[in-house]
Each structure stands twice: as structure tokens, then as C-alpha cells.
Design a protein around this motif. Sequence first.
Motif, PDB file in Angstrom:
ATOM      1  N   MET A  47      12.860   8.199   6.595  1.00  0.00           N
ATOM      2  CA  MET A  47      13.988   7.296   6.360  1.00  0.00           C
ATOM      3  C   MET A  47      13.546   6.087   5.540  1.00  0.00           C
ATOM      4  O   MET A  47      14.214   5.707   4.571  1.00  0.00           O
ATOM      5  CB  MET A  47      14.594   6.827   7.675  1.00  0.00           C
ATOM      6  N   PHE A  48      12.431   5.467   5.917  1.00  0.00           N
ATOM      7  CA  PHE A  48      11.980   4.277   5.187  1.00  0.00           C
ATOM      8  C   PHE A  48      11.421   4.636   3.812  1.00  0.00           C
ATOM      9  O   PHE A  48      11.339   3.773   2.940  1.00  0.00           O
ATOM     10  CB  PHE A  48      10.933   3.529   6.009  1.00  0.00           C
ATOM     11  N   ASP A  89      20.741   2.784  -2.952  1.00  0.00           N
ATOM     12  CA  ASP A  89      19.545   3.470  -3.461  1.00  0.00           C
ATOM     13  C   ASP A  89      18.231   2.727  -3.233  1.00  0.00           C
ATOM     14  O   ASP A  89      17.162   3.279  -3.506  1.00  0.00           O
ATOM     15  CB  ASP A  89      19.698   3.735  -4.967  1.00  0.00           C
ATOM     16  N   CYS A  90      18.294   1.492  -2.734  1.00  0.00           N
ATOM     17  CA  CYS A  90      17.055   0.708  -2.651  1.00  0.00           C
ATOM     18  C   CYS A  90      16.691   0.212  -1.255  1.00  0.00           C
ATOM     19  O   CYS A  90      15.812  -0.638  -1.131  1.00  0.00           O
ATOM     20  CB  CYS A  90      17.116  -0.464  -3.631  1.00  0.00           C
ATOM     21  N   LEU A  91      17.318   0.725  -0.224  1.00  0.00           N
ATOM     22  CA  LEU A  91      16.853   0.413   1.129  1.00  0.00           C
ATOM     23  C   LEU A  91      15.777   1.427   1.511  1.00  0.00           C
ATOM     24  O   LEU A  91      15.860   2.125   2.527  1.00  0.00           O
ATOM     25  CB  LEU A  91      18.026   0.452   2.130  1.00  0.00           C
ATOM     26  N   SER A  92      14.780   1.532   0.656  1.00  0.00           N
ATOM     27  CA  SER A  92      13.709   2.509   0.848  1.00  0.00           C
ATOM     28  C   SER A  92      12.522   2.146  -0.029  1.00  0.00           C
ATOM     29  O   SER A  92      12.671   1.461  -1.042  1.00  0.00           O
ATOM     30  CB  SER A  92      14.191   3.920   0.484  1.00  0.00           C
ATOM     31  N   HIS A  93      11.345   2.626   0.349  1.00  0.00           N
ATOM     32  CA  HIS A  93      10.148   2.385  -0.471  1.00  0.00           C
ATOM     33  C   HIS A  93      10.248   3.106  -1.806  1.00  0.00           C
ATOM     34  O   HIS A  93       9.832   2.567  -2.840  1.00  0.00           O
ATOM     35  CB  HIS A  93       8.897   2.860   0.283  1.00  0.00           C
ATOM     36  N   LEU A  94      10.790   4.304  -1.796  1.00  0.00           N
ATOM     37  CA  LEU A  94      10.903   5.058  -3.048  1.00  0.00           C
ATOM     38  C   LEU A  94      11.869   4.374  -4.015  1.00  0.00           C
ATOM     39  O   LEU A  94      11.621   4.326  -5.234  1.00  0.00           O
ATOM     40  CB  LEU A  94      11.362   6.485  -2.758  1.00  0.00           C
ATOM     41  N   LYS A 128      -5.386  -5.065   5.416  1.00  0.00           N
ATOM     42  CA  LYS A 128      -5.673  -4.762   4.013  1.00  0.00           C
ATOM     43  C   LYS A 128      -4.403  -4.538   3.201  1.00  0.00           C
ATOM     44  O   LYS A 128      -4.458  -4.096   2.054  1.00  0.00           O
ATOM     45  CB  LYS A 128      -6.559  -3.516   3.932  1.00  0.00           C
ATOM     46  N   ASP A 129      -3.276  -4.806   3.797  1.00  0.00           N
ATOM     47  CA  ASP A 129      -1.986  -4.566   3.150  1.00  0.00           C
ATOM     48  C   ASP A 129      -1.249  -5.888   2.936  1.00  0.00           C
ATOM     49  O   ASP A 129      -1.592  -6.921   3.515  1.00  0.00           O
ATOM     50  CB  ASP A 129      -1.147  -3.630   4.034  1.00  0.00           C
ATOM     51  N   PHE A 130      -0.234  -5.845   2.088  1.00  0.00           N
ATOM     52  CA  PHE A 130       0.689  -6.952   1.885  1.00  0.00           C
ATOM     53  C   PHE A 130       2.098  -6.422   2.118  1.00  0.00           C
ATOM     54  O   PHE A 130       2.432  -5.328   1.663  1.00  0.00           O
ATOM     55  CB  PHE A 130       0.577  -7.522   0.464  1.00  0.00           C
ATOM     56  N   VAL A 131       2.922  -7.207   2.794  1.00  0.00           N
ATOM     57  CA  VAL A 131       4.286  -6.774   3.097  1.00  0.00           C
ATOM     58  C   VAL A 131       5.275  -7.738   2.455  1.00  0.00           C
ATOM     59  O   VAL A 131       5.212  -8.951   2.674  1.00  0.00           O
ATOM     60  CB  VAL A 131       4.529  -6.694   4.616  1.00  0.00           C
ATOM     61  N   PHE A 132       6.163  -7.182   1.642  1.00  0.00           N
ATOM     62  CA  PHE A 132       7.207  -7.968   0.985  1.00  0.00           C
ATOM     63  C   PHE A 132       8.443  -8.008   1.880  1.00  0.00           C
ATOM     64  O   PHE A 132       8.810  -7.005   2.497  1.00  0.00           O
ATOM     65  CB  PHE A 132       7.617  -7.346  -0.356  1.00  0.00           C
ATOM     66  N   ASN A 168       0.828  -1.217   0.000  1.00  0.00           N
ATOM     67  CA  ASN A 168       0.000   0.000   0.000  1.00  0.00           C
ATOM     68  C   ASN A 168       0.857   1.259   0.000  1.00  0.00           C
ATOM     69  O   ASN A 168       0.492   2.276  -0.601  1.00  0.00           O
ATOM     70  CB  ASN A 168      -0.930   0.010   1.207  1.00  0.00           C
ATOM     71  N   TRP A 169       1.978   1.191   0.680  1.00  0.00           N
ATOM     72  CA  TRP A 169       2.913   2.333   0.699  1.00  0.00           C
ATOM     73  C   TRP A 169       3.471   2.562  -0.704  1.00  0.00           C
ATOM     74  O   TRP A 169       3.553   3.693  -1.183  1.00  0.00           O
ATOM     75  CB  TRP A 169       4.023   2.033   1.694  1.00  0.00           C
ATOM     76  N   LEU A 170       3.832   1.484  -1.386  1.00  0.00           N
ATOM     77  CA  LEU A 170       4.329   1.607  -2.766  1.00  0.00           C
ATOM     78  C   LEU A 170       3.288   2.251  -3.677  1.00  0.00           C
ATOM     79  O   LEU A 170       3.614   3.039  -4.572  1.00  0.00           O
ATOM     80  CB  LEU A 170       4.711   0.225  -3.313  1.00  0.00           C
TER      81      LEU A 170
END
Length: 783
Positions: free
Chosen positions: A146-147, A56-61, A41-45, A6-8
Motif C-alpha cells: 500500500m505504501f 497518484d502520489c500517496l505512495s513511494h512510487l 541511516k535513513d532520512f524521512v520526508f 532509502n525506500w525511494l
Amino acid sequence: MKISYNWLQLYFKKKLPMPEKVAEILEMHSFEVEGIEKKGKDFVFDISVLPNRAHDCLSHLGIAKEIGVITGLKIRNPKSEIRNKFKIKNSKLKIEIQEPELCKRYIGRIIEGVKVGPSPKWLKEKLEAIGQKTINNIVDAANFAMFEIGQPLHAFDLDKIEGAKIKNQNAKCKIIVRKAKKGEKITTLDNQEIDLDENILVIADKKSSLAIAGIKGGKKAEIDKNTRNIILEAANFEQTNIRLMSRKIGLRTDSSLRFENEITPELAEGAMERVTEIILQSAKGKAGANIDFYPKKPNSYKIGLHPKDVSKLLGIEISEKGVVDILSRLGFKIKEINPIKNVLKLAKSLIGKPYKYGASVTFDAPESFDCSSFVSYVFAHSGIQIPRMSIDQYFFGKPVDMKDIKPGDVIFSNSKNGKIHYESKDFMKGLKVKDGVDHCGIYLGSGKIIHATRKKGKIMIEDLKKSEQFKHIVGVRRMSGEKDDLLLVEVPPERLDVRIKEDLIEEAARIYDYEKIPAKLPEETIIPPRRNDNVFYAEMIRNILAGDGFSEVYNYSFGEKGDIELANPLAKDKKFLRTNLMDGLNANIRNNTPHFKNIKIFEIGKIFYNDVETASLAGAISSVDFFAVKGVIETLLEKLGISDYYFADAKDKVADIRVGNTSIGVIDHNAFEINFEMLVKLAEEEAEYRPISKFPAVKRDIALFVPFEVKIDEVQDVIENTAGELLADTDLFDIFENSERKSLAFHLIFQSRNKTLEEKEINRLMDKIFKALEANPEWEVRK
């Protein structure tokens, strides 16, 4: 790393594919997805981000950008709208960085009049989905940023900091980044008391530590329900130091994980704006301007790439348009240039820039240069990566005769008054130039050269023949033979993993889809590598001895005695290079016998005897058993295919190991040592190919007395020449001497490739051999 589906979705207008499909996409192109968990209602990978993409990828963005590139979905970056809309005109914050090498950037900002309380529902949901405990609207905002972005942040209670008085408009709150003092302690936010020392970097006020830099905040300036004014921190700390600190104090956090994998200082400002925006929305208050310590902002990194390089490495044709499209989607900026034309144009654009000895290509350029940083910068920004130092550039380039010089070639000289280098420093150590190099410049054509000159203190164009610094030219080098245009690719600051053209090609391949690249053999002829016999037989010997119960050991190459003495010995008992391996093995036996029974050890290593270095093989057993050692050697030699060995001069449990007339080693009581290089050579000679006969072999023995001076080869030649093709092998298996002569005994192996040999045929051959041997009156066949 835990990533919320959901954050993505926040970063996309269009609906993302189903979670299972997102996981499949990421696994095929970017990362391993270790699991998907449904949370409400969310899914977590659970995504495994390896160190090469932790920048560059230790983040949702960062993950969202990957999904956007792969799927073609347009991504929307979160942008703050508060920039330059500050209600505090004059910041009360002062920053002092005492360790600029360990703190590359530090941004501080004051926010006054905040109201600390629970976080809004959306913020709680996002953090709780990825397993984070919510604290309050200030701390949660920093964690969320941060996340989201990958930049660690921290918030301090301003009023708890020494010297901070908000009501006094002239008061300055000072944040100091320094090394901890001897005996200093800090209590962290989770109530751990940690002992600090001079190697730990801390964030401090005038009196004491407030936080362990990049790792954990301290209790002193903790945000609580009474906090009204805060200082926000967005900093960048040197990765190796963070890792060492984290291990030393036994504390690893989400913050230290990001810093120890290295992130770009460029993230700090965007993260500061983002966290400020969230705090002003959820906790109100008035924000001050950023106080930004950023003394060394790195230049953008550029790489030259030709489309033909892509097809050459991958084995498939990806069009130039396709490569440009993929790299552009990944955030790389691309333009097409002619490298040499760009070198000349860029070099001229820098005329007048000041000379600075030791100027950094990354941080000082393009504002100041020395001679080699000028050359390196110009070529790097034309897509041609060359070494930094002039001496290394000299060895890197292709030699060119002065009569063949072209614009863009680099001229090297010895100006006689600079720091002259005679040997490569970093490019290829060991390469030397007799005349020495201390200066360089770029040839422009028509007898002109452009260079950063220390004599005039700037970059300028001079007549090559009149330039004082080029009176003693050492050589000319061509840095690129590329005539075609190439793609000049500017790497995004967060992509610290991309530094060479092969990295760009890998990026193009993974987005293009590895599954689309067909498996096929290279068109060029493959030449198999030549076997390294030393490695091959060393491994074979290890297996043979291990099968006989031996363990391999590695001892020092130094000892108490020897032929070659060390100038700077490690210890008193290690003054010399060893002359044998047996001494070390026997010492191992003595030291370990009280603790172990039935010790059997061996070593393969270098020895230095009579000033000659050679490889040796030695073994030893704890029981003083000469015959047990003799049996080990027999097994070893036979499995190596060496059959004509024997043990000579056996006396008092000492014997010479010989093959033919050559001594290859010695048995000494419980140990043996053999010349490894001779052993390999003998094993190679015996390893010849013969078709395997399907008919049985017949073994006969023969022994004879001969004078002492007769060589074994002489006897073997008579036997083999007499027996002919039916004699498959001749092996010496025994030798002894009396006062008058010596006795030689051989195994004779008869075998035909065409039939089974009959007894009468063998007897005829043996009679023929007897007669041939006894034709020499001094030889006597023993019957």
C-alpha cells in the motif's frame, strides 16, 4: 505523508541527490516538504500531498516518479514475476458483489500453506522508518504494498471464514460485499466494537461481517501465528461513501484516506501481484489465480492540446518538442492528429457496433452506443471534449447553415418518437430550443450521415435525405473550428486530476520550472472591471454601522404576512415573501432582549412590496430612543456624502426621511428602514470630483418662509445661480411647517480656489442672495 529516502532509492539505479536537494526539487515543482528527519541511516520526508495529487502520489512510487521526471533520472518500476505461475489451478474462492456502485472492483486470491512469522529485516526497516508498527510477514507485506503503490490491501484468515474447508476440494469460500444489517456489530482488529447500520458497506462471509469496506479489518478473520491459508483482497471503493462511512463511525485509516481521495481501479491488479510476490518470498505457500470482479472498466481519458495553447496561457514559448517531452516523461501517451479527419476515420471504424439506449461513454464505449454517446466518444477521442447529451451538444456547437455544412459537422433532429428534449440539461441550463432535439449524427459529406440508430439497432451510414430519423432537422452544429493538427494526449489512469487542456499546460509549466517563466504584463490592454456600486456601498454601510456598534443579521425572506404567497411554504409562519426588514429586526430584538443588553442590529436584504422586488436597509436598537435612531441616520447619510436630508412629518416618534423632495425611508420608534437602491443612487450623485482648495471655507446660514407648494430645488437654484463659483456647496439642514407656510434653512459654504475670502466679500454675496430671494413677493428671508 512520511516518505523514506532509502525506500525511494530502490526505484533508481543511479544515486539520488542528497535529501535536502530532493526536498528542494519537490518543493519547487510538486509538493511542500514540511520537514526532514534523520532516522538511523535513513532520512524521512514529511510531504504534504494535497487532494488533487492524492490519486497518484500517496505512495513511494508516486513520489519517485515525480523525482524521476524532474531530475531526468530513469526510474525502475517494481514488477512481479509470479503472474500466470500459479500452483493452485482451480480457485476455491467465490465473490459476490451486492453493491456494484460502491465497489467498482474487487480482486480476491487464495494463498495456501503460508507460514506466519516475523517479517524479514528489509521489510521491517522500511515500515518502521515511516512510523508503521510491524505485525507479521503477511500483514506487513500488505502494508508495504500500500505504501509503495498507493492501493490499500487486506488479508483474511481463510479457515476462519464461514464455509471454508481447504481439505474439501469442492468447497467454495464466499466473500460478499454488502450493506450491513440493522443492529449488526463488528469488532475491529484494534478491539473496537462498532455499531453498524444499513449505510455501512462491509466485507462479509455467509454469516457475519469480516471488515468495514475500505476502512478497517475485523477480528473474526484476523491473521495470527496459527494461520495457514489466506485470502488477499485488492479492491476499489467509491470515494464519497468511504468518506461518509469514516465520519459516521469515527474511524479514519491509511486505507480510508486513499479511497476517500479516489484512486483508479487499475491499481488493484498490480498491487495484488506485488503483495503476492512478497508473501511467497517471506511466508512461502501456493498462490491461486485472481478472481477479478471488474464490470465497468473505464475507457482511457483523452485531451486535445495545441502547442499554441501553451504559449497563450503561460506567456512564454515552449516548443512542441519540449511539451511532448515533458508530458511523455509524466506518463502521458501522445500522438499528432488532425481532429476532424480523425473524427471521420474513427466514426467509420465503429460501423456495426450495437445500439444501446443510455450507453456510457466511459464504460460501454466502444462496444455499444446511443446516438449522442457515439458523437461524444468520437469527438473526445479526437481531442475535442463535448457534452454527453444531444440537447447539450446542440447548444455547445457553433450554429452552421445547412448550405455551409462540412464533413465532421453534427446534425440534430426531432425524430418524433424518441425522448425529446427542449431545454439544456447540463451544459447551460435555461437555454431552450422550440422544436426539440432527440437524435444526432455526424455528416460525412456527399449527402451521407453516420449515426447510432435505434430503429436499425446499430451504427450505420445512411443517405441524409432518405433517413427516417433525420426527416425533421432542427439544426447543424460545428464542434471545432480547429484546422491545424493537434496533440491527442491520453491520460494515465491514475492521473484523475487531469481532465482539461489547462491541466496539461499546468503540468508542462511546473516541470519546465515556474522560475523560468518571466513576470511581465499582458500585451493586450487591460480594461479594469467596472465597480459594482451596490456591493461597494453595501460594504461602506456595513463599516459605518459596525463602527457605530451595530451587528449585521440575516433573516428569512419569508414571513407571516405579505403581498406574495408561497405555493409550498417552509412553515406556517413563513407563508409570504416579506414586505419589509423592520418586522424581522424587531422580532430579533424581542427574542434576544432577555439575554442581552443594548442590542443594535441591521440588515441589508431584499423585500417584496406590491409585487415588486427591491433592496432595503434597516436597523433597530433595543432601547426605544427615537433621537438615537435619528442620530444614527444622520451619521450614515453624512458619511455617504448625502447632506441635503431632513426629517419630515415627525410625530409620535415616527418620521419620514427625505432628501430634497424625495422620501427615501422612515423612522419608526426604535427602528428605521431606507430604500437601499435610492440610497446608492444618491451617494453616487454626491460623489463628484473637485480639486481640493488650499484656502479656508466660510460657512453661513440662511432661512426663509415660502408657500407650501414651492419645491426645495427652486430655492436652491436661486441661491446657487446668484452666488456663482464662490458658493462651494448648499445643504438643506432644517424644515418645519406652520398653518400658513413652511420654513427652509440652508448651510451655505463659500470657498475660493485662488485666495482667502474676506468678510466684506461674503457679506456682499449674502446681500445679493437676500435680494434675489425676496424678489419673489411670496418669499420672506428670516433675519
